[in-house]
Design an enzyme around this catalytic site. Sequence first.
Site, PDB file in Angstrom:
ATOM      1  N   ASP A 167      93.207   6.636 -64.608  1.00  0.00           N
ATOM      2  CA  ASP A 167      94.369   6.852 -63.743  1.00  0.00           C
ATOM      3  C   ASP A 167      94.234   8.227 -63.117  1.00  0.00           C
ATOM      4  O   ASP A 167      94.128   9.238 -63.819  1.00  0.00           O
ATOM      5  CB  ASP A 167      95.662   6.738 -64.562  1.00  0.00           C
ATOM      6  CG  ASP A 167      96.870   6.546 -63.677  1.00  0.00           C
ATOM      7  OD1 ASP A 167      97.210   7.489 -62.943  1.00  0.00           O
ATOM      8  OD2 ASP A 167      97.476   5.458 -63.713  1.00  0.00           O
ATOM      9  N   ASN A 190      98.972  11.741 -51.644  1.00  0.00           N
ATOM     10  CA  ASN A 190      99.556  10.993 -50.521  1.00  0.00           C
ATOM     11  C   ASN A 190     100.690  11.765 -49.852  1.00  0.00           C
ATOM     12  O   ASN A 190     100.791  11.810 -48.620  1.00  0.00           O
ATOM     13  CB  ASN A 190     100.067   9.631 -51.004  1.00  0.00           C
ATOM     14  CG  ASN A 190      98.943   8.631 -51.232  1.00  0.00           C
ATOM     15  OD1 ASN A 190      97.916   8.669 -50.557  1.00  0.00           O
ATOM     16  ND2 ASN A 190      99.126   7.742 -52.190  1.00  0.00           N
ATOM     17  N   HIS A 248      98.290   9.316 -46.403  1.00  0.00           N
ATOM     18  CA  HIS A 248      97.666   8.147 -47.025  1.00  0.00           C
ATOM     19  C   HIS A 248      96.202   7.977 -46.639  1.00  0.00           C
ATOM     20  O   HIS A 248      95.428   7.377 -47.397  1.00  0.00           O
ATOM     21  CB  HIS A 248      98.456   6.893 -46.650  1.00  0.00           C
ATOM     22  CG  HIS A 248      99.785   6.806 -47.342  1.00  0.00           C
ATOM     23  ND1 HIS A 248      99.923   6.396 -48.638  1.00  0.00           N
ATOM     24  CD2 HIS A 248     101.038   7.115 -46.913  1.00  0.00           C
ATOM     25  CE1 HIS A 248     101.197   6.425 -48.989  1.00  0.00           C
ATOM     26  NE2 HIS A 248     101.902   6.859 -47.957  1.00  0.00           N
ATOM     27  N   ASP A 284      93.415   7.266 -49.287  1.00  0.00           N
ATOM     28  CA  ASP A 284      92.430   6.185 -49.202  1.00  0.00           C
ATOM     29  C   ASP A 284      91.010   6.720 -49.325  1.00  0.00           C
ATOM     30  O   ASP A 284      90.143   6.079 -49.938  1.00  0.00           O
ATOM     31  CB  ASP A 284      92.582   5.444 -47.871  1.00  0.00           C
ATOM     32  CG  ASP A 284      93.825   4.566 -47.831  1.00  0.00           C
ATOM     33  OD1 ASP A 284      94.454   4.370 -48.888  1.00  0.00           O
ATOM     34  OD2 ASP A 284      94.159   4.075 -46.736  1.00  0.00           O
ATOM     35  N   GLU A 337      96.263   3.581 -58.052  1.00  0.00           N
ATOM     36  CA  GLU A 337      95.246   4.561 -58.430  1.00  0.00           C
ATOM     37  C   GLU A 337      94.658   4.263 -59.797  1.00  0.00           C
ATOM     38  O   GLU A 337      94.049   5.121 -60.436  1.00  0.00           O
ATOM     39  CB  GLU A 337      95.841   5.971 -58.411  1.00  0.00           C
ATOM     40  CG  GLU A 337      96.905   6.258 -59.460  1.00  0.00           C
ATOM     41  CD  GLU A 337      98.316   5.915 -59.005  1.00  0.00           C
ATOM     42  OE1 GLU A 337      99.260   6.522 -59.530  1.00  0.00           O
ATOM     43  OE2 GLU A 337      98.482   5.047 -58.129  1.00  0.00           O
TER      44      GLU A 337
END
Length: 306
Positions: free
Chosen positions: A185, A193, A198, A202, A228
Amino acid sequence: MTTTRKSKAQSNMQNYSLDSFPCGALVTNSSRVITYVNAYFTTELFWQPEALIGKSTDVIFTKSSKIFFQSYLIPTLLHEKTCEEMQLIIFNAQGRRIPVTVNAHLGDDGCIYWSFFNASKRDQLYNELLKTRETLEEQAEELKLFASTDELTELLNRREMKYRSILVLEQAARSHQSVGLLMLDIDYFKKVNDNFGHLEGDRVLKELGQKLKAFCRQTDLVARFGGEEFLIMLPDTDKVNVLLFCERLHQLIADITVDNKPLTVSIGASICDDKISFTDFYAQADNAVYKAKKLGRNRTEVYEAD
């Protein structure tokens, strides 16, 4: 009156000719010498009658068709008196190879009566059908790939990971092998973000996916399991090697930077050497990653049963 009509009918029948039919008509004698060809051989195949009459059928057949002719067609005709829809290749007078469908009948007079139908369009259609099938198979493979992989990271998606993991666990139980399951994680991913957008998020996910895919063995299962969260299943791996693997993972992932700072992950590990369901195995890794986050993140914790 009746006699007149009958005479006219007979007269019309006498006007019919094999030259009017849109196929090749050929007759060979008992020695397989050509004794008759209709006009089709001239109009469509450019053979002059004198170039064929009195010659062996070898003059029109390709080498492979000659072999088929001698080894199959003739024995079949002698035994069954007829052959239908045989696929052969003949030459026209210009040396061009023409695929044909052949029907043949052995008459009571010992002669063989042949009909030749040009199959060029059939072959063309067949080739087009083959190409269409290949295209459909490629599209099916692409759809299968899309259905089993995460679009962004190109890793396995959640559904495919669960399906393959169940198979690995069943095999491991039969073979009495140890299996490791890692849950990764990304630490503080929401801030990535929120602070950088974003697109940056990404980029981080994609780069992490590429590194995991390159780092893991071919036998390992690697998936983006959601958001994630990433899962790695390590077949035939004991606790010592799982911990070593996680240590190297932390070093590898630190090469990814966000705002010039190394990316960190919390890893929860579960190791099993007995039969276990994927749901329980996943829950153990999930508990371990929760513990890693609670103890400060950027670390690996191994699930231990209370």
